[in-house]
Scaffold this motif. Structure first.
Motif, PDB file in Angstrom:
ATOM      1  N   MET A   1       0.837  -1.200   0.000  1.00 54.98           N
ATOM      2  CA  MET A   1       0.000   0.000   0.000  1.00 54.98           C
ATOM      3  C   MET A   1       0.870   1.248   0.000  1.00 54.98           C
ATOM      4  O   MET A   1       1.887   1.300   0.691  1.00 54.98           O
ATOM      5  CB  MET A   1      -0.911   0.024   1.243  1.00 54.98           C
ATOM      6  CG  MET A   1      -1.829   1.248   1.307  1.00 54.98           C
ATOM      7  SD  MET A   1      -2.791   1.354   2.843  1.00 54.98           S
ATOM      8  CE  MET A   1      -1.545   1.889   4.020  1.00 54.98           C
ATOM      9  N   LYS A   2       0.465   2.228  -0.759  1.00 54.13           N
ATOM     10  CA  LYS A   2       1.143   3.516  -0.755  1.00 54.13           C
ATOM     11  C   LYS A   2       0.441   4.428   0.246  1.00 54.13           C
ATOM     12  O   LYS A   2      -0.718   4.792   0.084  1.00 54.13           O
ATOM     13  CB  LYS A   2       1.098   4.137  -2.150  1.00 54.13           C
ATOM     14  CG  LYS A   2       1.747   5.515  -2.209  1.00 54.13           C
ATOM     15  CD  LYS A   2       1.607   6.120  -3.602  1.00 54.13           C
ATOM     16  CE  LYS A   2       2.189   7.526  -3.645  1.00 54.13           C
ATOM     17  NZ  LYS A   2       2.015   8.154  -4.988  1.00 54.13           N
ATOM     18  N   SER A   3       1.148   4.799   1.308  1.00 54.25           N
ATOM     19  CA  SER A   3       0.564   5.669   2.328  1.00 54.25           C
ATOM     20  C   SER A   3       0.519   7.108   1.828  1.00 54.25           C
ATOM     21  O   SER A   3       1.440   7.588   1.161  1.00 54.25           O
ATOM     22  CB  SER A   3       1.378   5.598   3.625  1.00 54.25           C
ATOM     23  OG  SER A   3       1.317   4.297   4.175  1.00 54.25           O
ATOM     24  N   ILE A   4      -0.560   7.790   2.151  1.00 46.75           N
ATOM     25  CA  ILE A   4      -0.761   9.180   1.752  1.00 46.75           C
ATOM     26  C   ILE A   4      -0.817  10.027   3.016  1.00 46.75           C
ATOM     27  O   ILE A   4      -1.646   9.786   3.896  1.00 46.75           O
ATOM     28  CB  ILE A   4      -2.056   9.357   0.940  1.00 46.75           C
ATOM     29  CG1 ILE A   4      -2.060   8.415  -0.257  1.00 46.75           C
ATOM     30  CG2 ILE A   4      -2.210  10.800   0.489  1.00 46.75           C
ATOM     31  CD1 ILE A   4      -0.959   8.656  -1.257  1.00 46.75           C
ATOM     32  N   ASP A   5       0.068  11.010   3.102  1.00 50.01           N
ATOM     33  CA  ASP A   5       0.163  11.849   4.301  1.00 50.01           C
ATOM     34  C   ASP A   5      -0.873  12.968   4.234  1.00 50.01           C
ATOM     35  O   ASP A   5      -0.584  14.079   3.781  1.00 50.01           O
ATOM     36  CB  ASP A   5       1.573  12.421   4.424  1.00 50.01           C
ATOM     37  CG  ASP A   5       1.765  13.189   5.737  1.00 50.01           C
ATOM     38  OD1 ASP A   5       0.927  13.009   6.646  1.00 50.01           O
ATOM     39  OD2 ASP A   5       2.739  13.961   5.841  1.00 50.01           O
ATOM     40  N   LEU A   6      -2.084  12.645   4.673  1.00 55.91           N
ATOM     41  CA  LEU A   6      -3.173  13.623   4.673  1.00 55.91           C
ATOM     42  C   LEU A   6      -3.978  13.497   5.955  1.00 55.91           C
ATOM     43  O   LEU A   6      -4.184  12.389   6.462  1.00 55.91           O
ATOM     44  CB  LEU A   6      -4.110  13.398   3.485  1.00 55.91           C
ATOM     45  CG  LEU A   6      -3.621  13.803   2.089  1.00 55.91           C
ATOM     46  CD1 LEU A   6      -4.636  13.349   1.044  1.00 55.91           C
ATOM     47  CD2 LEU A   6      -3.430  15.313   2.009  1.00 55.91           C
ATOM     48  N   ALA A   7      -4.412  14.628   6.471  1.00 53.10           N
ATOM     49  CA  ALA A   7      -5.317  14.614   7.613  1.00 53.10           C
ATOM     50  C   ALA A   7      -6.737  14.454   7.092  1.00 53.10           C
ATOM     51  O   ALA A   7      -7.150  15.158   6.167  1.00 53.10           O
ATOM     52  CB  ALA A   7      -5.190  15.917   8.408  1.00 53.10           C
ATOM     53  N   GLN A   8      -7.476  13.513   7.660  1.00 53.75           N
ATOM     54  CA  GLN A   8      -8.823  13.245   7.177  1.00 53.75           C
ATOM     55  C   GLN A   8      -9.764  14.413   7.458  1.00 53.75           C
ATOM     56  O   GLN A   8      -9.626  15.130   8.427  1.00 53.75           O
ATOM     57  CB  GLN A   8      -9.356  11.961   7.811  1.00 53.75           C
ATOM     58  CG  GLN A   8      -8.544  10.727   7.433  1.00 53.75           C
ATOM     59  CD  GLN A   8      -9.179   9.431   7.911  1.00 53.75           C
ATOM     60  OE1 GLN A   8     -10.359   9.370   8.212  1.00 53.75           O
ATOM     61  NE2 GLN A   8      -8.377   8.368   7.987  1.00 53.75           N
ATOM     62  N   ARG A   9     -10.699  14.606   6.527  1.00 52.46           N
ATOM     63  CA  ARG A   9     -11.726  15.641   6.568  1.00 52.46           C
ATOM     64  C   ARG A   9     -11.180  17.046   6.308  1.00 52.46           C
ATOM     65  O   ARG A   9     -11.842  18.032   6.625  1.00 52.46           O
ATOM     66  CB  ARG A   9     -12.501  15.609   7.890  1.00 52.46           C
ATOM     67  CG  ARG A   9     -13.214  14.276   8.140  1.00 52.46           C
ATOM     68  CD  ARG A   9     -14.075  14.332   9.399  1.00 52.46           C
ATOM     69  NE  ARG A   9     -14.765  13.073   9.612  1.00 52.46           N
ATOM     70  CZ  ARG A   9     -14.267  12.051  10.296  1.00 52.46           C
ATOM     71  NH1 ARG A   9     -13.075  12.163  10.856  1.00 52.46           N
ATOM     72  NH2 ARG A   9     -14.950  10.938  10.429  1.00 52.46           N
ATOM     73  N   THR A  10      -9.990  17.159   5.752  1.00 51.82           N
ATOM     74  CA  THR A  10      -9.443  18.449   5.347  1.00 51.82           C
ATOM     75  C   THR A  10      -9.747  18.673   3.868  1.00 51.82           C
ATOM     76  O   THR A  10     -10.077  17.731   3.141  1.00 51.82           O
ATOM     77  CB  THR A  10      -7.923  18.493   5.554  1.00 51.82           C
ATOM     78  OG1 THR A  10      -7.308  17.479   4.729  1.00 51.82           O
ATOM     79  CG2 THR A  10      -7.568  18.243   7.021  1.00 51.82           C
ATOM     80  N   PRO A  11      -9.656  19.920   3.371  1.00 54.59           N
ATOM     81  CA  PRO A  11      -9.884  20.169   1.939  1.00 54.59           C
ATOM     82  C   PRO A  11      -8.962  19.333   1.055  1.00 54.59           C
ATOM     83  O   PRO A  11      -9.381  18.841   0.000  1.00 54.59           O
ATOM     84  CB  PRO A  11      -9.605  21.671   1.797  1.00 54.59           C
ATOM     85  CG  PRO A  11      -9.911  22.241   3.152  1.00 54.59           C
ATOM     86  CD  PRO A  11      -9.479  21.183   4.124  1.00 54.59           C
ATOM     87  N   GLU A  12      -7.706  19.162   1.459  1.00 48.84           N
ATOM     88  CA  GLU A  12      -6.763  18.361   0.677  1.00 48.84           C
ATOM     89  C   GLU A  12      -7.188  16.899   0.637  1.00 48.84           C
ATOM     90  O   GLU A  12      -7.036  16.227  -0.391  1.00 48.84           O
ATOM     91  CB  GLU A  12      -5.360  18.474   1.266  1.00 48.84           C
ATOM     92  CG  GLU A  12      -4.755  19.865   1.188  1.00 48.84           C
ATOM     93  CD  GLU A  12      -5.303  20.808   2.244  1.00 48.84           C
ATOM     94  OE1 GLU A  12      -5.091  22.036   2.107  1.00 48.84           O
ATOM     95  OE2 GLU A  12      -5.962  20.323   3.204  1.00 48.84           O
ATOM     96  N   TRP A  13      -7.727  16.427   1.724  1.00 50.15           N
ATOM     97  CA  TRP A  13      -8.230  15.046   1.799  1.00 50.15           C
ATOM     98  C   TRP A  13      -9.413  14.843   0.864  1.00 50.15           C
ATOM     99  O   TRP A  13      -9.486  13.847   0.140  1.00 50.15           O
ATOM    100  CB  TRP A  13      -8.610  14.734   3.244  1.00 50.15           C
ATOM    101  CG  TRP A  13      -9.245  13.405   3.486  1.00 50.15           C
ATOM    102  CD1 TRP A  13      -8.640  12.190   3.504  1.00 50.15           C
ATOM    103  CD2 TRP A  13     -10.633  13.162   3.761  1.00 50.15           C
ATOM    104  NE1 TRP A  13      -9.552  11.200   3.780  1.00 50.15           N
ATOM    105  CE2 TRP A  13     -10.788  11.768   3.952  1.00 50.15           C
ATOM    106  CE3 TRP A  13     -11.749  13.991   3.888  1.00 50.15           C
ATOM    107  CZ2 TRP A  13     -12.011  11.183   4.251  1.00 50.15           C
ATOM    108  CZ3 TRP A  13     -12.976  13.421   4.188  1.00 50.15           C
ATOM    109  CH2 TRP A  13     -13.102  12.028   4.356  1.00 50.15           C
TER     110      TRP A  13
END
Length: 341
Positions: A1-13
């Motif tokens: 799996m490729k991990s994605i560094d994003l905070a959930q529920r943010t605009p970027e997410w």
């Protein structure tokens, strides 16, 4: 799996999720969701329809509030850390998942905080429960993205014992998730509508029909406003009649019949209607719904037309795409057909 560094529920997410097929969408694409059809999801993803805002839904708010507590309960019960992460499949990056958590062994944990009614149904029917059927593809999607052999579906209640299902990897279901997910994505790219469910999906007039609908919607709205004015006047006159009637009855005292000046007033007592549902429950509590339905009259179709005063603020506002003029809801008219049994 490729991990994605994003905070959930943010605009970027949200932007990242929009660039692929998420785990929560798999049940919809497979046709397992009672809440949304594949066409409806396609319409929302292509901008034809607006996604309903569920942020103020009490059940959604409760789920968000108790998610951390559910995660901590699972960590203590299974002696593991559960970290919320985002990831993409190494094989098909189009398929991605926002995990409520991955264990130390990289196994997905999907946390649900259902209503008491749903929890009772899950406790009674287990894997045959509708909630399990709905969320099983979500976990299988996560297993595919994570490359794991098993995961967990947790139904959590703060005042009851949570219910945990250990879900093994299902190769056939995952194959369907991947193939149908890719086909759905291709339909998004090509702006090609999936087949509609006439019982659940909206009819949207296009081309010349959109023009005809707009004319009829305008006429309907104007006539309805006139009808409201007439009904308001009728209501005032009925209220005045009721006031006069009350005064006349008071003048009659204990008399049941009165007549004068061309007006006759008769007082009488009418029997109340019978509550047959309550009667059957008391007299024949063992009588099931099937037995009652055998005596039900034939169903009939009814139509409800709703004029939307502010269609741009409606839950489902549509914008024109193939038609030169705005369509259905842009003219503030929605038509619903229902069948009564």
């Amino acid at each position: 799996m490729k991990s994605i560094d994003l905070a959930q529920r943010t605009p970027e997410w949200h932007q990242w999720r929009a660039q692929g097929i998420t785990a929560s969408e798999s049940a919809i694409i497979l046709g397992r969701s009672p809440y949304k059809t594949p066409w409806r999801l396609w319409a929302e993803r292509t901008g034809l329809a607006k996604t309903a805002d569920l942020s103020k839904n009490p059940l959604v708010q409760r789920g968000n509030r108790l998610e951390d507590a559910a995660r901590q309960w699972f960590e203590q019960r299974y002696d593991t850390l559960v970290l919320p992460v985002c990831g993409e499949s190494e094989e098909e990056p189009l398929l991605r998942a926002s995990f409520d958590g991955l264990t130390d062994a990289g196994e997905p944990v999907e946390l649900k905080v259902p209503s008491e009614r749903t929890l009772r149904d899950v406790a009674e029917h287990g894997r045959a429960a509708s909630a399990f059927r709905l969320y099983e593809p979500q976990v299988q999607h996560q297993l595919y993205v994570a490359g794991a052999d098993k995961g967990y579906l947790v139904f959590y209640q703060e005042d009851q014992e949570p219910i945990v299902f250990e879900i093994a990897r299902d190769a056939a279901l995952i194959e369907a998730i991947v193939s149908q997910g890719k086909a759905f994505w291709q339909a998004l790219v090509e702006e090609r509508e999936p087949e509609k469910d006439p019982q659940r999906d909206l009819f949207i007039p296009k081309g010349p029909q959109a023009d005809d609908w707009a004319v009829l919607a305008g006429r309907y709205s104007a006539l309805q406003q006139e009808a409201k004015t007439v009904e308001a006047e009728l209501k005032r006159k009925k209220a005045a009649l009721d006031d006069i009637q009350t005064t006349l009855v008071a003048m009659m005292g204990h008399s049941l019949i009165a007549e004068s000046a061309g007006l006759r007033v008769t007082r009488f007592c009418a029997k109340g209607s019978v509550d047959y549902a309550a009667l059957l429950q008391v007299r024949l509590p063992e009588l099931g719904g099937d037995a009652i339905d055998a005596f039900r009259r034939q169903s009939s179709e009814r139509v409800r037309v709703t004029v939307q005063e502010h269609p741009q603020k409606a839950v489902i506002p549509f914008k024109a795409r193939t038609a030169p003029n705005p369509i259905a809801d842009d003219h503030g008219l929605a038509v619903a057909t229902s069948f009564w049994f």
